[in-house]
Design a protein around this motif. Structure first.
Motif, PDB file in Angstrom:
ATOM      1  N   ALA A  58      54.727 -47.220  12.955  1.00 18.70           N
ATOM      2  CA  ALA A  58      54.611 -48.473  12.884  1.00 18.70           C
ATOM      3  C   ALA A  58      55.377 -49.463  12.033  1.00 18.70           C
ATOM      4  CB  ALA A  58      53.168 -48.969  12.693  1.00 18.70           C
ATOM      5  N   THR A  59      55.651 -50.699  12.427  1.00 18.01           N
ATOM      6  CA  THR A  59      56.362 -51.547  11.443  1.00 18.01           C
ATOM      7  C   THR A  59      55.568 -52.946  11.321  1.00 18.01           C
ATOM      8  OG1 THR A  59      58.112 -50.781  12.704  1.00 18.01           O
ATOM      9  CG2 THR A  59      58.597 -52.993  11.561  1.00 18.01           C
ATOM     10  N   LEU A  60      55.569 -53.337  10.116  1.00 17.75           N
ATOM     11  CA  LEU A  60      54.854 -54.560   9.789  1.00 17.75           C
ATOM     12  C   LEU A  60      55.832 -55.528   9.077  1.00 17.75           C
ATOM     13  CD1 LEU A  60      52.138 -55.896   9.345  1.00 17.75           C
ATOM     14  CD2 LEU A  60      51.553 -54.975   7.293  1.00 17.75           C
ATOM     15  N   LEU A  61      55.923 -56.747   9.773  1.00 21.18           N
ATOM     16  CA  LEU A  61      56.855 -57.964   9.046  1.00 21.18           C
ATOM     17  C   LEU A  61      55.966 -58.861   8.431  1.00 21.18           C
ATOM     18  CD1 LEU A  61      58.762 -58.243  12.480  1.00 21.18           C
ATOM     19  CD2 LEU A  61      59.421 -56.781  10.366  1.00 21.18           C
ATOM     20  N   PHE A  62      56.340 -59.399   7.406  1.00 21.53           N
ATOM     21  CA  PHE A  62      55.829 -60.338   6.441  1.00 21.53           C
ATOM     22  C   PHE A  62      56.673 -61.613   6.719  1.00 21.53           C
ATOM     23  CE2 PHE A  62      54.259 -56.645   4.659  1.00 21.53           C
ATOM     24  CZ  PHE A  62      52.748 -56.732   4.938  1.00 21.53           C
ATOM     25  N   VAL A  63      56.247 -62.690   7.329  1.00 27.93           N
ATOM     26  CA  VAL A  63      56.979 -63.645   7.547  1.00 27.93           C
ATOM     27  C   VAL A  63      56.351 -65.036   7.438  1.00 27.93           C
ATOM     28  CG1 VAL A  63      58.696 -62.714   8.929  1.00 27.93           C
ATOM     29  CG2 VAL A  63      56.725 -63.858   9.863  1.00 27.93           C
ATOM     30  N   SER A  64      56.902 -66.287   7.232  1.00 30.12           N
ATOM     31  CA  SER A  64      56.263 -67.529   6.832  1.00 30.12           C
ATOM     32  C   SER A  64      55.333 -67.996   8.324  1.00 30.12           C
ATOM     33  CB  SER A  64      57.445 -68.620   6.634  1.00 30.12           C
ATOM     34  OG  SER A  64      58.199 -68.890   7.771  1.00 30.12           O
ATOM     35  N   MET A  65      54.532 -68.371   8.024  1.00 30.70           N
ATOM     36  CA  MET A  65      53.522 -69.149   9.027  1.00 30.70           C
ATOM     37  C   MET A  65      54.141 -69.738  10.290  1.00 30.70           C
ATOM     38  SD  MET A  65      49.844 -69.858   7.580  1.00 30.70           S
ATOM     39  CE  MET A  65      48.980 -68.600   6.520  1.00 30.70           C
ATOM     40  N   ASP A  66      55.423 -70.544  10.107  1.00 31.59           N
ATOM     41  CA  ASP A  66      55.894 -71.174  11.213  1.00 31.59           C
ATOM     42  C   ASP A  66      56.537 -70.209  12.341  1.00 31.59           C
ATOM     43  OD1 ASP A  66      57.987 -70.522   9.398  1.00 31.59           O
ATOM     44  OD2 ASP A  66      59.213 -71.834   9.989  1.00 31.59           O
ATOM     45  N   LEU A  67      56.634 -68.911  11.906  1.00 33.72           N
ATOM     46  CA  LEU A  67      57.157 -67.788  12.752  1.00 33.72           C
ATOM     47  C   LEU A  67      56.197 -67.226  13.439  1.00 33.72           C
ATOM     48  CD1 LEU A  67      60.176 -66.300  10.915  1.00 33.72           C
ATOM     49  CD2 LEU A  67      60.252 -67.883  12.728  1.00 33.72           C
TER      50      LEU A  67
END
Length: 160
Positions: A58-67
């Motif tokens: 699996a892959t987990l991306l942490f990005v800002s809420m706007d995305l």
């Protein structure tokens, strides 16, 4: 102060072909440093930052809420887009399987503004949208989010 957390969980590891994932998402990222999972999953992700954690499956991306206020689609993967803001009591769930929309929830202060698709297994016996988010992250990753090693390696990227 509440927890504010957003990202994208994918049931496919892009560790060896991260460029493919960037292309599919339409993103251009530049790696800046190696970090640990605890830093990657920290509260409040700054805009322009994408912290990434890979497992074998699996892959987990942490990005800002706007995305994370709309679904993301990948042709050959299950993708769970989520935003959880306890500060404003706002939540977003967008789930796709192989490029097909399956579930979408947008909730603000207990009012479900969007509630489309069939309920997920992660919703069984669960009324709390934040708990649905944690449960579905675990379903997509194939492991409980809280069981991930906090010294696990992650990577920081910036959007170009």
């Amino acid at each position: 102060m509440g927890f504010n957390f957003s990202g994208i969980a994918i049931n496919k590891s892009y560790k060896d072909n991260f460029e493919e994932l960037q292309e599919e998402l339409g993103w251009t990222l530049e790696k800046t440093e190696d970090i640990d999972f605890e830093t990657a999953s920290a509260n409040w992700k700054d805009e322009g930052i994408c912290d990434v954690s890979f497992s074998d499956t699996a892959t987990l991306l942490f990005v800002s809420m706007d995305l994370c206020t709309r679904m993301h689609y990948l042709e050959n993967a299950n993708v769970f887009t989520f935003a959880l803001s306890e500060t404003s009591m706002a939540f977003y769930i967008g789930y796709t399987e192989n490029g097909e929309e399956k579930r979408e929830i947008m909730e603000v202060e207990g009012d479900r503004m969007t509630d489309d698709g069939e309920p997920l297994t992660a919703e069984e016996n669960q009324d709390d949208t934040s708990e649905i988010i944690w449960n579905q992250i675990g379903v997509v990753l194939g492991e409980d989010f809280w069981e991930r090693a906090h010294d696990e390696k992650a990577y920081r990227y910036v959007f170009k």
